[in-house]
Design an enzyme around this catalytic site. Structure first.
Site, short mmCIF file in Angstrom:
data_model
loop_
_atom_site.label_atom_id
_atom_site.label_comp_id
_atom_site.label_asym_id
_atom_site.label_seq_id
_atom_site.Cartn_x
_atom_site.Cartn_y
_atom_site.Cartn_z
N HIS A 379 -62.90 42.07 21.01
CA HIS A 379 -63.59 41.00 20.29
C HIS A 379 -63.62 39.74 21.15
O HIS A 379 -62.59 39.30 21.64
CB HIS A 379 -62.87 40.71 18.96
CG HIS A 379 -63.61 39.73 18.10
ND1 HIS A 379 -63.01 38.66 17.48
CD2 HIS A 379 -64.93 39.66 17.77
CE1 HIS A 379 -63.92 37.98 16.78
NE2 HIS A 379 -65.08 38.57 16.95
N HIS A 380 -64.82 39.22 21.35
CA HIS A 380 -65.01 37.95 22.06
C HIS A 380 -65.72 36.98 21.14
O HIS A 380 -66.95 36.92 21.15
CB HIS A 380 -65.86 38.16 23.32
CG HIS A 380 -65.18 38.91 24.41
ND1 HIS A 380 -65.86 39.43 25.49
CD2 HIS A 380 -63.87 39.24 24.60
CE1 HIS A 380 -65.00 40.04 26.30
NE2 HIS A 380 -63.79 39.95 25.77
N GLU A 381 -64.97 36.24 20.35
CA GLU A 381 -65.60 35.15 19.57
C GLU A 381 -65.68 33.94 20.49
O GLU A 381 -64.66 33.50 21.03
CB GLU A 381 -64.77 34.83 18.32
CG GLU A 381 -65.26 33.62 17.53
CD GLU A 381 -66.71 33.77 17.09
OE1 GLU A 381 -66.99 34.62 16.24
OE2 GLU A 381 -67.58 33.01 17.61
N HIS A 459 -72.58 39.39 17.26
CA HIS A 459 -72.76 38.71 15.97
C HIS A 459 -73.28 37.30 16.23
O HIS A 459 -73.08 36.75 17.30
CB HIS A 459 -71.44 38.67 15.20
CG HIS A 459 -71.21 39.95 14.45
ND1 HIS A 459 -70.88 39.99 13.12
CD2 HIS A 459 -71.30 41.24 14.86
CE1 HIS A 459 -70.76 41.24 12.73
NE2 HIS A 459 -71.00 42.04 13.77
N GLU A 460 -73.95 36.72 15.21
CA GLU A 460 -74.69 35.46 15.40
C GLU A 460 -75.51 35.59 16.69
O GLU A 460 -75.42 34.77 17.59
CB GLU A 460 -73.77 34.23 15.44
CG GLU A 460 -72.93 34.04 14.21
CD GLU A 460 -71.72 35.00 14.18
OE1 GLU A 460 -71.55 35.65 13.14
OE2 GLU A 460 -71.03 35.11 15.19
N GLU A 484 -69.85 40.18 4.94
CA GLU A 484 -68.89 39.07 4.92
C GLU A 484 -69.21 38.05 3.82
O GLU A 484 -68.31 37.43 3.27
CB GLU A 484 -68.83 38.39 6.29
CG GLU A 484 -70.16 37.80 6.74
CD GLU A 484 -70.15 37.35 8.21
OE1 GLU A 484 -69.26 37.76 8.96
OE2 GLU A 484 -71.06 36.59 8.58
#
Ligand code: NOJ
Ligand code: CA
Length: 675
Positions: A379-381, A459-460, A484
Site C-alpha cells: 500500500h502506497h498512500e 485509488h483516487e 467505504e
C-alpha cells in the site's frame, strides 16, 4: 413572380447545401453508424454521426485553442482523405472476456490552414457498429512544433432529447459522487463516462480512450443538446503541453439500442495500443483478497501507530491464516509504513515507503505469507503528494519485489486540485487528479511496477481509459464511490448506486469496489443492501482483483453466504448482460476462465422486481447444479438484508429461471458444470 421566388429559394438551399456538403464519409462495417466530415463556410471542421440513417450527433465542431499561437479551428482546407479497415481478434491476458473482436472502418481527414501559417491537423475516425472513436493527430511541421493547448473546441451535439446519468466535474471530491439522473438539458459540467438515453431509446456513453500524456476531458453543457470538451486544468496555464508529432486521446461514443449493449461494447479497449507486456499472465493472474482495511474504516483499528494499530504482525498473521484457509491469494495491509500522522491527508509529506512501523515485521510477514501460499498486497498512500512519492518510488517497488509483494494499492487522497507535484522549476505546484501531470505520473508508476512484475490498483486515480490493454499490470482502480462510503458517517450509497455504476463508471474499466460486507453494517449505520446483493456484486462489478472486504469474524458468522465469495472467481473468459436498465437493475452472467462453470449476478435499486432469465448461455446438453443465493421472503434493504435463501437445483441451457429480487436486493448463482 412566384416562380422566380421558388428558383431563388432553391438556389439559396443549394448554396447552403453546397457549403455543408460532406467532404469525407465513412460507414461502420455493418452499415449501422456513419460519420461525415465537412468544412463550414468559414473553413471550420465539423463532424456528424448518423445511425441507420438518422442523425444522432448533429454537426459538431473540431479544433483547438492554443495559449501562445492563433487558434486552430477555422480557415482549413481538406487536403487529403484516406480510408482503411481492420478486422482482427486479440486475446486479453485477463478481462471480462478472453477474445475481443476489433472490426472497424477508418477515415483519416487531413486539414491544412489556408492562411500563411499552413498548419496541419489530421482527424482520424474509427467507426464500429456499436461506437465511434476519433482523435486528433498533430504531424511534425515547421509552424507548430510545441503545442500548448488552452482548450479543445471538440463538440458533441446530441440531436434528440435525452435523459443523462452523470457526475459533476471540478468538484472537491473528485470522482466520488453519486450519479444524477436528469434531463440532458439539466447537465452542468459532467465527468466522463456520461451515459444518456434518447427519447427514442438509443443509449450513448461519452468517454475517452488512451489518455496518455494529456489532460482528462470533461463535458460542458452549452445548451440545446450541445456539449463541449473542457480539459482538466494544469498549474501552468496551458492545459496540455506537447511537442508535435503527437496524438490526442480518442474521444469515444459507445452507441447501442439497449443499456446492456453499452456494457457488451469493447470500443475503449480496442482503441488502446496492444500490450507492452506479452508475458504478463505468467506473473499476474486475477485473484481475490482480504485485508487490514474495513476495520480502519469502522474506526475499530487505526492506520497510525498506537494501541489499535491494525498493521501489527499478529493481526496480519491472523489475516494470512484466514486467507490461506479460505483460498484468497492476497492480503492487503494498509497503515504499515511511517507517515500516518493525524494530519496525513493534509500534506502526505511524512510518508516513507520503505520504513515499516516497528510492530509490523515486514520480512517475517513476507516469509510467513509465502509459506502459506499467500501474497501480501502493498500500500502506497501518498495523500496526493507525488513530490514526496516519486523520488521514493523505485526503492519502494524494489522492496516489494525483493519480498514477493507483487501487487500494490496506491492512493491519492487529496481534494480536487490538491495534488502536489514538483514542477520543472523545482517548486511544488498544485495539480488536478485528472490533469496531464497525473496522466504522466500514473504511467510512470505502472511502468516501474511492470519492470518488477508488480500489479497496480490506484485509488483516487485518474479515470480509466482502457490503458489496461497496453499495460495489463494496471489491474484495477477506484474512481467512484466505493464500499467505504457505507462505513463512514456520510450518507451511505443508495440502493441504485451499483445499477448506475454498471452503465457509467464501469464502462471505463475495472473498479476496486470492495464488496462482500455480509454484516451489512457500517460505522453505526446500516448498509442499504441485502446479503444476496453483496454476493451478486462479485459478478456485476468487474475487477480482476476482488476484495472480500468484511471483518474475519463477520465471515465466520455467515459461513453459508460466505461460501459464494470463496467460490466466485475473478478470472473470466466471457461476460454477457442478460437484462438491465441504467440505474434500475442489471443481470450479468460470466464464465470462469479456468473451468466450465458459469456465475450470475443480478442487482436492483430500491424497487423489488422479478426477472425472467433464460439459461441459454449455458452449454447445450450439459448438466449444471445451480447454487442459488436469493433474497428471502422478508428481505429488504431497510433492515431485513440478512434474509437469504440458499438452495441447489439441477438446470440445463433449456431452463428459464425466475429471479425475485427484494427492494435493494440481488441474487447470485453459481452454475457448476457436470456432464
Ligand atoms: C481511500 C481509499 O479509497 C481507501 O481504500 C483507503 O483505505 C484510504 N484512502 C486510505 O489510504
Ligand atoms: Ca477513495
Amino acid at each position: 413572380m412566384i416562380r422566380r421566388l421558388i428558383v431563388f429559394i432553391a438556389a439559396a438551399l443549394f448554396a447552403t447545401a453546397a457549403a455543408a456538403a460532406p467532404e469525407a464519409r465513412v460507414t461502420s462495417p455493418g452499415n449501422i453508424l456513419s460519420v461525415e466530415v465537412a468544412l463550414n463556410g468559414e473553413g471550420r471542421p465539423e463532424y456528424t454521426v448518423t445511425r441507420l440513417g438518422r442523425v444522432v450527433i448533429a454537426p459538431s465542431r473540431l479544433g483547438f485553442l492554443l495559449t501562445d499561437a492563433p487558434k486552430l479551428e477555422r480557415n482549413f482546407a481538406i487536403t487529403d482523405v484516406r480510408t482503411s479497415s481492420a478486422d482482427d481478434t486479440w486475446e486479453q491476458p485477463w478481462g471480462e472476456r478472453r477474445f475481443v473482436r476489433n472490426h472497424y472502418n477508418e477515415l483519416r481527414v487531413s486539414f491544412t490552414e489556408t492562411s500563411e501559417l499552413k498548419r496541419r491537423l489530421d482527424v482520424v475516425f474509427r467507426v464500429y457498429d456499436d461506437g465511434i472513436g476519433f482523435r486528433y493527430e498533430f504531424p511534425e511541421q515547421p509552424n507548430l512544433t510545441t503545442v500548448n493547448i488552452a482548450e479543445e473546441v471538440t463538440e458533441f451535439a446530441v440531436a434528440d432529447p435525452a435523459t443523462a446519468w452523470w457526475i459533476p466535474a471540478f468538484q472537491w471530491n473528485r470522482e466520488e459522487y453519486l450519479y444524477s439522473r436528469t434531463p440532458l438539458a439539466e447537465v452542468g459540467v459532467a465527468q466522463t463516462p456520461m451515459t444518456i438515453r434518447t427519447e427514442a431509446g438509443l443509449h450513448i456513453s461519452f468517454h475517452e480512450a488512451a489518455l496518455v500524456d494529456y489532460s482528462g476531458m470533461n463535458l460542458q453543457n452549452e445548451g440545446h443538446g450541445r456539449f463541449r470538451a473542457v480539459l482538466t486544468p494544469s498549474s501552468d496555464g496551458a492545459k496540455v503541453r506537447r511537442m508535435a508529432p503527437f496524438n490526442t486521446p480518442w474521444r469515444t461514443m459507445q452507441i447501442a439500442d439497449s443499456a446492456g449493449g453499452l456494457v457488451m461494447n469493447n470500443l475503449i479497449l480496442n482503441l488502446n495500443e496492444p500490450s507492452r507486456l506479452p508475458d504478463v499472465r505468467s506473473w499476474f493472474k486475477p485473484f481475490k483478497y482480504v485485508g487490514i482495511w474495513w476495520a480502519m474504516h469502522l474506526d475499530k483499528e487505526t492506520w497510525g501507530p498506537g494501541p489499535r494499530h491494525g498493521a501489527n504482525t499478529a493481526n496480519v498473521k491472523r489475516y494470512i491464516d484466514f486467507a490461506a484457509a479460505n483460498g484468497f491469494r492476497g492480503v492487503l495491509v494498509e497503515g504499515w509504513n511511517e507517515g500516518w500522522t493525524d494530519t496525513w491527508f493534509a500534506s502526505g509529506k511524512d510518508f516513507n515507503f520503505t520504513r515499516p512501523y516497528p510492530d509490523f515485521d515486514i520480512e517475517e510477514l513476507a516469509r510467513y505469507a509465502k509459506a502459506k501460499g499467500v501474497h501480501l498486497i502493498g500500500h502506497h498512500e501518498t495523500a496526493g503528494n507525488i513530490a514526496n512519492y516519486e523520488p521514493q518510488l523505485e526503492a519502494a517497488l524494489d522492496l516489494y519485489q525483493r519480498l514477493g509483494i507483487d501487487a500494490v494499492k496506491t492512493g491519492y487522497v487529496a481534494d480536487m486540485g490538491g495534488i502536489q507535484a514538483r514542477g520543472p522549476d523545482g517548486k511544488i505546484h498544485f495539480e488536478w487528479h485528472e490533469g496531464q501531470v497525473m496522466a504522466r505520473h500514473h504511467l510512470k508508476v505502472v511502468m516501474e511496477a511492470a519492470k518488477r512484475h508488480i500489479g497496480v490498483n490506484a485509488h483516487e486515480p485518474i479515470k480509466d481509459t482502457g490503458l489496461r490493454r497496453t499495460w495489463p499490470n494496471w489491474v484495477s482502480r477506484e474512481g467512484a464511490r466505493g464500499m467505504e462510503y457505507n462505513a463512514w458517517g456520510a450518507p451511505p450509497n443508495p440502493p441504485e448506486h451499483e445499477a448506475n455504476l454498471v452503465f457509467t463508471r464501469m464502462l471505463a474499466g475495472p473498479m476496486d469496489f470492495t464488496p462482500g460486507v455480509l454484516s451489512l453494517e457500517g460505522k453505526g449505520q446500516p448498509i442499504l443492501s441485502t446479503q444476496a446483493k453483496q454476493l451478486a456484486l462479485y459478478v456485476v462489478l468487474y475487477s480482476p482483483i476482488a476484495m472480500a472486504a468484511d471483518l474475519i469474524e463477520n465471515y465466520q458468522a455467515n459461513p453459508r453466504p460466505f461460501q459464494f465469495i470463496k467460490d466466485v472467481p475473478a478470472d473470466w473468459s466471457e461476460s454477457l448482460v442478460l437484462n438491465g436498465e441504467v440505474g434500475d437493475f442489471v443481470t450479468i452472467a460470466r464464465k470462469d476462465r479456468n473451468s466450465e462453470n458459469w456465475y450470475l449476478g443480478s442487482v436492483t435499486d430500491e424497487n423489488g422486481r422479478t426477472l425472467t432469465v433464460p439459461l441459454s448461455f449455458l452449454t447445450p446438453g450439459k448438466k449444471y447444479r445451480a447454487q442459488i443465493y436469493a433474497d428471502g421472503p422478508t428481505a429488504d434493504y431497510r433492515g431485513h438484508g440478512k434474509d437469504i435463501v440458499i438452495e441447489e437445483r439441477p438446470v440445463t441451457s433449456a431452463d428459464t429461471l425466475t429471479l425475485r429480487l427484494a427492494p435493494g436486493g440481488g441474487q447470485a448463482i453459481r452454475f457448476v458444470a457436470g456432464k
